[in-house]
Scaffold this active site. Structure first.
Site, PDB file in Angstrom:
ATOM      1  N   SER A  87      30.518  49.129  31.893  1.00  0.00           N
ATOM      2  CA  SER A  87      31.755  48.794  32.583  1.00  0.00           C
ATOM      3  C   SER A  87      32.793  49.888  32.337  1.00  0.00           C
ATOM      4  O   SER A  87      33.001  50.304  31.204  1.00  0.00           O
ATOM      5  CB  SER A  87      32.283  47.453  32.067  1.00  0.00           C
ATOM      6  OG  SER A  87      33.481  47.116  32.714  1.00  0.00           O
ATOM      7  N   GLY A  88      33.437  50.340  33.410  1.00  0.00           N
ATOM      8  CA  GLY A  88      34.457  51.375  33.288  1.00  0.00           C
ATOM      9  C   GLY A  88      33.930  52.788  33.349  1.00  0.00           C
ATOM     10  O   GLY A  88      34.645  53.744  33.061  1.00  0.00           O
ATOM     11  N   THR A 136      32.952  52.239  40.780  1.00  0.00           N
ATOM     12  CA  THR A 136      33.789  51.926  41.945  1.00  0.00           C
ATOM     13  C   THR A 136      34.405  53.189  42.533  1.00  0.00           C
ATOM     14  O   THR A 136      34.437  53.378  43.762  1.00  0.00           O
ATOM     15  CB  THR A 136      34.895  50.930  41.541  1.00  0.00           C
ATOM     16  OG1 THR A 136      34.296  49.713  41.084  1.00  0.00           O
ATOM     17  CG2 THR A 136      35.809  50.629  42.716  1.00  0.00           C
ATOM     18  N   ASN A 172      38.326  48.421  31.125  1.00  0.00           N
ATOM     19  CA  ASN A 172      38.521  49.112  32.405  1.00  0.00           C
ATOM     20  C   ASN A 172      39.770  48.550  33.077  1.00  0.00           C
ATOM     21  O   ASN A 172      39.918  47.336  33.198  1.00  0.00           O
ATOM     22  CB  ASN A 172      37.276  48.886  33.282  1.00  0.00           C
ATOM     23  CG  ASN A 172      37.354  49.628  34.599  1.00  0.00           C
ATOM     24  OD1 ASN A 172      38.314  50.337  34.877  1.00  0.00           O
ATOM     25  ND2 ASN A 172      36.333  49.468  35.415  1.00  0.00           N
ATOM     26  N   SER A 204      38.458  46.991  36.870  1.00  0.00           N
ATOM     27  CA  SER A 204      37.073  46.540  36.749  1.00  0.00           C
ATOM     28  C   SER A 204      36.691  45.653  37.926  1.00  0.00           C
ATOM     29  O   SER A 204      37.414  44.721  38.283  1.00  0.00           O
ATOM     30  CB  SER A 204      36.894  45.760  35.443  1.00  0.00           C
ATOM     31  OG  SER A 204      35.582  45.286  35.328  1.00  0.00           O
ATOM     32  N   SER A 205      35.544  45.948  38.544  1.00  0.00           N
ATOM     33  CA  SER A 205      35.034  45.099  39.622  1.00  0.00           C
ATOM     34  C   SER A 205      34.545  43.795  39.017  1.00  0.00           C
ATOM     35  O   SER A 205      33.634  43.790  38.193  1.00  0.00           O
ATOM     36  CB  SER A 205      33.884  45.795  40.355  1.00  0.00           C
ATOM     37  OG  SER A 205      34.325  46.963  40.993  1.00  0.00           O
ATOM     38  N   GLY A 256      29.176  46.665  35.958  1.00  0.00           N
ATOM     39  CA  GLY A 256      28.364  47.326  34.946  1.00  0.00           C
ATOM     40  C   GLY A 256      28.017  46.395  33.801  1.00  0.00           C
ATOM     41  O   GLY A 256      28.507  45.270  33.696  1.00  0.00           O
ATOM     42  N   GLU A 262      28.043  44.541  30.435  1.00  0.00           N
ATOM     43  CA  GLU A 262      29.234  44.126  29.699  1.00  0.00           C
ATOM     44  C   GLU A 262      28.869  43.506  28.354  1.00  0.00           C
ATOM     45  O   GLU A 262      27.952  42.670  28.260  1.00  0.00           O
ATOM     46  CB  GLU A 262      30.052  43.113  30.508  1.00  0.00           C
ATOM     47  CG  GLU A 262      30.697  43.706  31.739  1.00  0.00           C
ATOM     48  CD  GLU A 262      31.654  42.764  32.437  1.00  0.00           C
ATOM     49  OE1 GLU A 262      32.440  43.237  33.261  1.00  0.00           O
ATOM     50  OE2 GLU A 262      31.613  41.549  32.150  1.00  0.00           O
TER      51      GLU A 262
END
Length: 896
Positions: A1-2, A6, A51, A54-55, A281, A283
């Site tokens: 993540s991050g 994206t 992030n 973050s999505s 991503g 996590e």
């Protein structure tokens, strides 16, 4: 993540936009595809501890291209929005961006409409984490981008307004509080009903329905509906369930709306597709729940696809094609995927079993069931299977993922997997006056007593969507953009070697590089290679007819190219080329050979096409000229024959049929129709007497005023005008004439245009008999029999501003003047339209102004300095039409 997935996907989208065409339609599609990004990010992304953007949902976008490689549309699939974030955020995190953007970026008018303040600290759903501002995020500027994106994508003002209302309603819903326990049939009470009123207003439902939905649960048992009261804790759970459902369904509706605006047009070729997958991503948080379990399962599936397509399938292809190859070892995470999704013994199956099991269930029974079936699995751990690990909580289980070990808390697993939304909440939202909200909750149309199937669980639904996504990706040719997160501090200037090395190892990139180095960069079927590069040798151009089939032709091309022997291998069905450099060598040779072939083909083709074009052009010109002459003569002959002897027709040709013209004569026929119509009208008018001509012109004025507006305007009645002078209608006609002669002489009037007996509405709301007279200069109301002018003076027509009458068949008329209005109703039929028409004509011709003629079934007028309303009542029992009072400040004309 991050790691930047994206941002990488947005760069891909911008690249596609930059290199494609620039026609108006292509630009429209590109703008909508790009414009959807800020909208989706606002509603689907949030700030986490890892992030700032973050999505919190998965997104797969298919972009369709035409034969010119220009985008023609697309489709977005979304996966598992983290809706629990709506009602709860961890310390240092934020809710979805749109909540903060709406408060920060809205103008005062919109904030007032939504009853919002600018401070996120005022709302429970945005103040609980202690983080409302982010240095790297400009909520105000981002909201402007969202509004711009909505307009570009094609959202109407109502669509945007509905979304903002739902977001605001969710914010207010979080502030609703409850107090008191259940007492008999009485539920807990709402402490702040004003907030409930605001929620109800924003959602387009009644406040009473919202209160009942939050404090009572409607249950159907054996066909009987029972309202079960809830205590404060249960009402709080219902509130959060409703908030999450509203936001989740609004997000789903949002994606559907975007899809409807970027969809490929019907009939277009959809076969050329580029799919861009931007999904959450891997996590690992301090507290990992059901959402992290699903997210990490998704990443396991994608890693398994990578292994299958890149590592496993490539090595299997070398062995299948007979290429000498030494297998490279790699970790296959299929065992982890099977542990999660296997039937009956997989984690999702065990979770579903707990959700459907009768009796009392809890996270402890779930954990017991998991331990019983998975304790022997090498990638599963819990406190029961590993009692020596004191770091593992008694309510947690651990999965050894490909990217690292993650401990999951089972506390809310069952509730989140059930994802229950009771029917009374669905019915509440389905009944919204906002059509979009009703569409989001179409399942609320069902009766509370209707028996429905058990809904699919969230985990099973996510597993199904993941399998569909993987099947979809397997049908494509994959290209990976590997995003490596350089540090955990969200810094662009730090590079953590250990962190990066860890990511490279668990992603399988080391094995991937080894396979690529030892393998071949390109492989092509012999038939495809021969078809592309056959122009490189005379032996293979235009068709290879030698021995060995397609492989023989490929061998001839490779031999002629001078490619070194270690740069290629012949497989059973394919040619394998080791380095991209060698493939570029073939492409360079092909590019060099193409111009000579193209020139030769163009020369021959152009000669053939030019000769063919000239022959066809000559033939077309000749045929066209002959055909136009024939059609023209045929049409004119038909037209002359159709109207031969028209002067002798009684209707002067009205019943005759006009022939259908060819396209060339359409404008001519329109002119001919106009000429005939003018001629026919001239002939008809000349045949009338001078009096009838005046009457016809008057009826034409009435037609313009009342056709389509009033049910009957006396078209078929001969208008006499001065009815009081007619002895058959008025025995005192001579007396009336003498009185009017004196009155007109004193006032300077020229002639009487209209007169008739009527009922006048007085200030007290009562009817009084009067004689109404219209001259060329005044409007008079006379007393019956004596014919004295009321108030000794008439109403000058210069003060008249308009006249109003009903659309139905009745005889009431309101004459509007600057000093007050006059309301009269004629006692005989077919008088109102005559009076209004002649009043309009005399004001226009004699006074140079076109008064307003209003046709309405509710007429507003002024009398005695007060504004009143005249309505119309049809009463078959009434002996004669008259005025009656209607309410405190109105009157009604009653007629049969």
């Amino acid at each position: 993540s991050g790691a930047g997935k994206t941002e990488a996907s947005k760069i891909v989208m911008k690249y596609i936009s930059a290199v494609s065409g620039n026609s108006a339609e292509v630009n429209r599609v590109k703008d909508r595809l790009l414009g959807s990004n800020p909208v989706l990010e606002a509603f689907g992304n949030a700030k986490t501890n890892r992030n700032d953007n973050s999505s919190r949902f998965g997104k797969y976008m298919d972009i369709n291209f035409d034969y010119k490689a220009d985008p023609i549309g697309g489709h977005i699939s979304n996966y598992l929005l983290e809706k629990s974030r709506v009602t709860h955020q961890g310390a240092g995190e934020r809710n979805f961006h749109i909540f903060y953007q709406l408060m920060e970026g809205s103008d005062n008018a919109l904030l007032g409409k939504l009853h919002l303040s600018r401070s996120p600290d005022d709302y429970k759903y945005t103040n609980q984490s202690g983080c409302t501002k982010v240095k790297s995020v400009n909520d105000k500027a981002d909201f402007a981008e969202v509004q711009k994106g909505m307009k570009v994508v094609g959202f109407s003002a109502d669509d945007s307004d509905m979304l903002f209302r739902v977001v605001a309603a969710v914010l207010h819903l979080g502030n609703v509080t409850f107090s008191g326990d259940v007492q008999g049939n009485k539920a807990t009470s709402v402490e702040n009903p004003g907030v409930v009123n605001t929620v109800a207003e924003l959602l387009g439902v009644s406040a009473a329905d919202v209160t009942k939905a939050l404090t009572y649960r409607v249950v159907a048992a054996r066909g009987e509906v029972i309202d079960t009261p809830q205590d404060a804790k249960q009402a709080g759970v219902t509130r959060e369930t409703l908030a999450k459902a509203l936001y989740n369904r609004a997000f789903t509706w949002l994606v559907g709306k975007i899809n409807s605006t970027i969809a490929v047009q019907e009939g277009a070729d959809k076969r050329n597709v580029i799919g861009v997958l931007d999904i959450y991503g891997f996590e690992i948080f301090d507290n990992n729940s059901f959402e992290q379990f699903c997210i990490n399962y998704c990443n396991e599936k994608l890693q398994q696809l990578f292994i299958s397509l890149v590592l496993q399938s490539e090595q299997e292809e070398y062995n299948r094609e007979g290429i000498e190859w030494k297998d490279i070892e790699y970790f296959n995470n299929k065992v982890i995927c099977d542990m999660v999704e296997a039937a009956r013994v997989g984690i999702i199956a065990i979770l579903d079993e707990e959700c459907m099991r009768p009796g009392e269930t809890s996270h402890k029974t779930l954990l017991d069931n998991l331990n019983g079936k998975l304790k022997q699995h090498a990638h599963y751990e819990s406190r029961e299977t590993n009692r020596a690990d004191k770091k593992l909580d008694f309510d947690n289980f651990r999965i050894k993922h490909y990217a690292g070990d993650v401990s999951y808390s089972t506390v809310e697993f069952i509730d989140k997997n059930k994802d229950t939304l009771f029917q009374d909440l669905k019915r509440l939202c389905f009944g919204s006056s906002l059509p979009q909200v009703g569409t989001m909750f179409e399942d609320g149309a069902k009766s509370i007593t209707e028996v429905t199937k058990r809904p699919i669980t969230a985990g099973k639904a996510f597993q199904t969507s993941m399998n569909e996504l993987i099947a979809h990706l397997e049908s494509k040719e994959p290209h990976y953009i590997r995003c490596i997160k350089p540090n955990e501090n969200k810094s662009s200037t730090q590079f953590d070697d250990e962190r990066c090395s860890h990511q490279v190892r668990y992603l399988g990139l080391v094995e991937n590089v080894r396979v690529r180095r030892a393998g071949f960069a390109d492989r092509q079927l012999y038939e495809r290679f021969l078809d592309r590069y056959k122009l490189l040798t005379k032996e293979t151009w235009p068709n290879f007819r030698g021995a060995g089939g397609a492989r023989g032709g490929v061998e001839a091309i490779v031999k002629a190219s001078g490619l070194p022997a270690d740069e290629f291998r012949y497989g059973k069905t394919k040619l394998f080329i080791r380095s991209p450099k060698s493939l570029f060598h073939f492409e360079a040779l092909r590019e060099k050979a193409i111009p000579g072939l193209v020139t030769k083909i163009q020369r021959l083709y152009r000669g053939v096409m030019a000769r063919r074009f000239v022959r066809r052009l000559r033939a077309a010109v000749l045929i066209k000229s002959k055909w136009k002459k024939f059609r023209s003569n045929a049409f004119l002959n038909k037209l002359f024959a159709a109207f031969d002897g028209v002067r002798g027709d009684v209707d002067l040709g009205k019943a005759r049929r006009w022939p259908d013209p060819p396209p060339l004569f359409k404008r001519f026929l329109d002119k001919a129709r106009l000429i005939w119509a003018v001629w026919r009208a001239h002939k008809m008018v000349r045949a009338l007497s001078s009096a009838d001509q005046v009457a016809v012109r008057e009826k034409i004025v009435a037609y313009d005023l009342f056709h389509g507006r009033r049910a009957d305007w006396s078209c078929g009645v001969r208008w006499q005008g001065d009815y009081l002078r007619d002895a058959a209608l008025n025995p005192l006609g001579d007396k009336y004439a003498a009185a009017m002669q004196r009155t007109m002489g004193a006032a300077g009037d020229g002639k009487v245009l209209f007169s008739e007996s009527a009922e006048k509405l007085n200030r007290g709301g009562k009817a009084q008999p009067r004689e109404v007279v219209l001259t060329d200069k005044h409007f008079y109301k006379l007393t019956p029999k004596a014919y004295a002018v009321c108030k000794k003076v008439g109403v000058p027509l210069g003060t008249v501003t308009g006249v109003s009458l009903s659309s139905k068949k009745n005889e009431a008329v309101v004459v509007h003047t600057g000093a007050g209005d006059h309301v009269v109703g004629f006692v005989r039929a077919d008088r109102a339209a005559q009076f209004a028409t002649r009043l309009f004509e005399v004001c226009l011709k004699g006074h140079g102004k076109a008064i307003k003629v209003d046709v309405s079934d509710s007429i507003t007028f002024t009398m005695g300095g007060k504004q009143k309303t005249l309505t119309f009542v049809q009463d078959a029992a009434i002996p004669a039409p008259t005025f009656k009072k209607a309410g405190g400040n109105g009157a009604a004309w009653h007629s049969a």
